[in-house]
Design an enzyme around this catalytic site. Sequence first.
Site, PDB file in Angstrom:
ATOM      1  N   GLY A  68       0.790  -1.233   0.000  1.00  0.00           N
ATOM      2  CA  GLY A  68       0.000   0.000   0.000  1.00  0.00           C
ATOM      3  C   GLY A  68       0.819   1.278   0.000  1.00  0.00           C
TER       4      GLY A  68
ATOM      5  N   GLY B  82       2.015   0.961  -7.597  1.00  0.00           N
ATOM      6  CA  GLY B  82       1.257   1.233  -8.817  1.00  0.00           C
ATOM      7  C   GLY B  82       1.542   2.635  -9.343  1.00  0.00           C
TER       8      GLY B  82
ATOM      9  N   ASP C 175       6.795 -12.394   0.472  1.00  0.00           N
ATOM     10  CA  ASP C 175       5.535 -13.142   0.348  1.00  0.00           C
ATOM     11  C   ASP C 175       5.827 -14.487  -0.307  1.00  0.00           C
ATOM     12  OD1 ASP C 175       4.221 -10.916   1.234  1.00  0.00           O
ATOM     13  OD2 ASP C 175       3.243 -10.430  -0.667  1.00  0.00           O
TER      14      ASP C 175
ATOM     15  N   LYS D  64      13.469   6.423   9.866  1.00  0.00           N
ATOM     16  CA  LYS D  64      14.236   5.199  10.104  1.00  0.00           C
ATOM     17  C   LYS D  64      14.466   4.410   8.810  1.00  0.00           C
ATOM     18  CE  LYS D  64      15.211   4.549  13.898  1.00  0.00           C
ATOM     19  NZ  LYS D  64      16.383   5.182  14.571  1.00  0.00           N
TER      20      LYS D  64
ATOM     21  N   GLN E 273      16.552  -1.534   4.872  1.00  0.00           N
ATOM     22  CA  GLN E 273      17.755  -2.374   4.790  1.00  0.00           C
ATOM     23  C   GLN E 273      17.372  -3.858   4.854  1.00  0.00           C
ATOM     24  OE1 GLN E 273      20.970  -1.176   7.424  1.00  0.00           O
ATOM     25  NE2 GLN E 273      20.137   0.895   7.551  1.00  0.00           N
TER      26      GLN E 273
ATOM     27  N   CYS F 259     -24.168   2.815 -15.040  1.00  0.00           N
ATOM     28  CA  CYS F 259     -24.509   1.400 -15.087  1.00  0.00           C
ATOM     29  C   CYS F 259     -25.717   1.075 -14.201  1.00  0.00           C
ATOM     30  CB  CYS F 259     -23.287   0.550 -14.767  1.00  0.00           C
ATOM     31  SG  CYS F 259     -23.429  -1.090 -15.490  1.00  0.00           S
TER      32      CYS F 259
ATOM     33  N   GLY G 232     -26.627   2.695 -11.805  1.00  0.00           N
ATOM     34  CA  GLY G 232     -27.187   4.028 -11.606  1.00  0.00           C
ATOM     35  C   GLY G 232     -28.107   4.437 -12.744  1.00  0.00           C
TER      36      GLY G 232
ATOM     37  N   GLN H  74     -29.735   1.993 -14.705  1.00  0.00           N
ATOM     38  CA  GLN H  74     -30.857   1.043 -14.623  1.00  0.00           C
ATOM     39  C   GLN H  74     -31.866   1.498 -13.569  1.00  0.00           C
ATOM     40  OE1 GLN H  74     -28.920  -2.725 -13.852  1.00  0.00           O
ATOM     41  NE2 GLN H  74     -28.056  -2.878 -15.912  1.00  0.00           N
TER      42      GLN H  74
ATOM     43  N   ARG I  51     -24.751  -7.456 -16.615  1.00  0.00           N
ATOM     44  CA  ARG I  51     -25.447  -8.656 -17.046  1.00  0.00           C
ATOM     45  C   ARG I  51     -26.886  -8.312 -17.457  1.00  0.00           C
ATOM     46  NH1 ARG I  51     -22.927 -13.334 -15.872  1.00  0.00           N
ATOM     47  NH2 ARG I  51     -21.761 -12.751 -14.030  1.00  0.00           N
TER      48      ARG I  51
ATOM     49  N   HIS J 278     -19.626   2.276 -18.497  1.00  0.00           N
ATOM     50  CA  HIS J 278     -18.859   2.955 -17.445  1.00  0.00           C
ATOM     51  C   HIS J 278     -17.939   4.016 -18.057  1.00  0.00           C
ATOM     52  CE1 HIS J 278     -19.885   0.365 -14.001  1.00  0.00           C
ATOM     53  NE2 HIS J 278     -20.003  -0.586 -14.921  1.00  0.00           N
TER      54      HIS J 278
ATOM     55  N   GLU K 220     -16.413   6.311 -16.721  1.00  0.00           N
ATOM     56  CA  GLU K 220     -15.254   6.628 -15.867  1.00  0.00           C
ATOM     57  C   GLU K 220     -14.009   5.838 -16.267  1.00  0.00           C
ATOM     58  OE1 GLU K 220     -17.970   4.997 -14.933  1.00  0.00           O
ATOM     59  OE2 GLU K 220     -17.527   3.358 -13.537  1.00  0.00           O
TER      60      GLU K 220
HETATM   61  N1  GLN Z   1     -25.835  -5.130 -11.566  1.00  0.00           N
HETATM   62  C1  GLN Z   1     -26.075  -4.528 -12.829  1.00  0.00           C
HETATM   63  C2  GLN Z   1     -25.909  -5.501 -13.983  1.00  0.00           C
HETATM   64  O1  GLN Z   1     -25.281  -6.514 -13.836  1.00  0.00           O
HETATM   65  C3  GLN Z   1     -25.185  -3.318 -13.040  1.00  0.00           C
HETATM   66  C4  GLN Z   1     -23.739  -3.651 -13.110  1.00  0.00           C
HETATM   67  C5  GLN Z   1     -22.858  -2.467 -12.857  1.00  0.00           C
HETATM   68  O2  GLN Z   1     -23.284  -1.454 -12.316  1.00  0.00           O
HETATM   69  N2  GLN Z   1     -21.605  -2.588 -13.224  1.00  0.00           N
HETATM   70  O3  GLN Z   1     -26.397  -5.247 -15.056  1.00  0.00           O
END
Ligand code: GLN
Length: 553
Positions: free
Chosen positions: A18, A22, A152, A191, A196, A393, A395, A397, A477, A524, A526
């Site tokens: 953490g 990345g 690890d 430290k 080290q 998505c 949001g 639906q 889905r 999506h 974003e």
């Molecule tokens: N659960 C919803 C679907 O599968 C929306 C998926 C999501 O928001 N990524 O269609």
Amino acid sequence: MTGKGHKYIFVLGGVMSGVGKGVVTSSIGLLLQQKGYPVNLVKVDPYLNVDAGTMNPTEHGETFVLKSGLETDQDMGNYERFLGRDLTSDDYMTSGMVYQSVIAQERALGYGGKCVEAIPHVRDEIMRRIRQAAEVSGSQISVIEIGGTIGDFQNALFIDAARELKMRQPDDVTFVMVSYLPVPSTIGEMKTRPTQHAVRELNSYGVQADFIIARAPQPIDDKRKEKIAIACNVHKERVISAPDIKSIYEAPLNFEKDKLSDALLDALHLPDKRKASLAAWKKFVTAATDGSAPELKIAVVGKYFDTGDFVLSDAYLSVIEAIKFSAAKIGQRAKITWINSKEFDKEGANVGKILPGFDGIIVPGGFGETGIEGKIRAIRFAREKKIPYFGLCYGMQLMVIEYARNVLGLKEATTTEIKKNATEPVVDVMPEQKDLITNQKYGGTMRLGAYPARIKKGTIARSAYKSETVEERHRHRYEINPEYVERLEKEGLVFSGTSPDGVLMEIAELPKEVHPFMLGTQFHPELQARPLSPHPLFTEFLKAAVTRRDKKA
Ligand code: GLN
């Protein structure tokens, strides 16, 4: 060309997880790219999941979907955002993937009757994948981040693959260890000892760190740089300071203060082709960290927040970044408030008490039943009170379900995701998904990755995109049930984006005359927002939020 002469930088973590491997990997990618070198970034995740799609977002953070549809770790999102380009499935691997292909090959008699072992067969498969990623991208330098921490059990084979490569191509491989230097409050001094130890531990694999990125609450002073250099067997100019910063996007600029890219090229025996021009990046960082920019209050109503006593927003990382990029573009500073939709779930929950204070509301992606009624309440409030709303998505639906319930009067409107035998399945499972669910084939089976959409003229979406066709990434889905589309449209909802054949609804919105910004996307957006190319829909949403705020004032 991935034989001799192709260069590899391995990024490993020491001391603890953490601390930003990345971001280091992404920054190195950006810097070398700016130096004129084609670069590809590879994330190695040591877990046995074949991809990141089946993991709980509260545990693991966001699942980042590549253009190809592969479900990966959120680091891949950072890589794409820093490089400003799409990555491919070859740029990602998990232990699960590696073992799956070795076992498949063994079942197909691919090893000619040999005893198949972790070393050399699994290790060779790791190397094959690293080489293939370089080849597919046509890069000259591969930067490979090995997940986990040195010591690890899980990542040892990956480190061993890197060791072998260094042995074969000593001039082509360099190791970067991202370490942490604590400043214990009772001692008040930075430290170096844990670092080290981590270097020693790495030595026990037969690997010597060439670079140490010294993550710490503050910049590392010269004295400690010297101490680390001598104790850890690393050149002093390869001990790089990495103090805590306001924004991860400052990291590459900070590294350049310590001349990291020059030192890396030197270690790889590569010439400095041209001066890194980071002007556009700097401009973005200045805008993104400008504390004096006016504040925009954005509520994100989601549910993947709580882990023990901590609130984690990692599940929505790309959403946060997309907001930041668009805010920086229009000279605003977004203040994001996390609202747990489970709070709004309760009967009689008073959304009207909390939500009016916001300039814009987002309901991001999600799965399952919890928090659904709360989200629908929030969406109704946003629609009726004309607060800018952006649904991603799930949001989208839920925005359509809310409309069906409260405008069309279909009180039973819902999604078959939460009610199998719904009488009003406004959102329904895609036909090709039905068998998959029945047979519990969940991994990598959703509608995933980039698909084109056609955008209707005269809509908010069209004026944002300024283009008739777009390509966006998906992960779902369920779909808007085509049987309800006509009725919804008759009552004023506009499906401004559809699949090219017009069957799947990709964007729903209300006309501007009715609501300043009420829009949801089945995809999506974003996932494709980048610092230097913010997503037009996020920008449009924030502009509407600015108008609301300024009107209130
Ligand atoms: N659960 C919803 C679907 O599968 C929306 C998926 C999501 O928001 N990524 O269609």
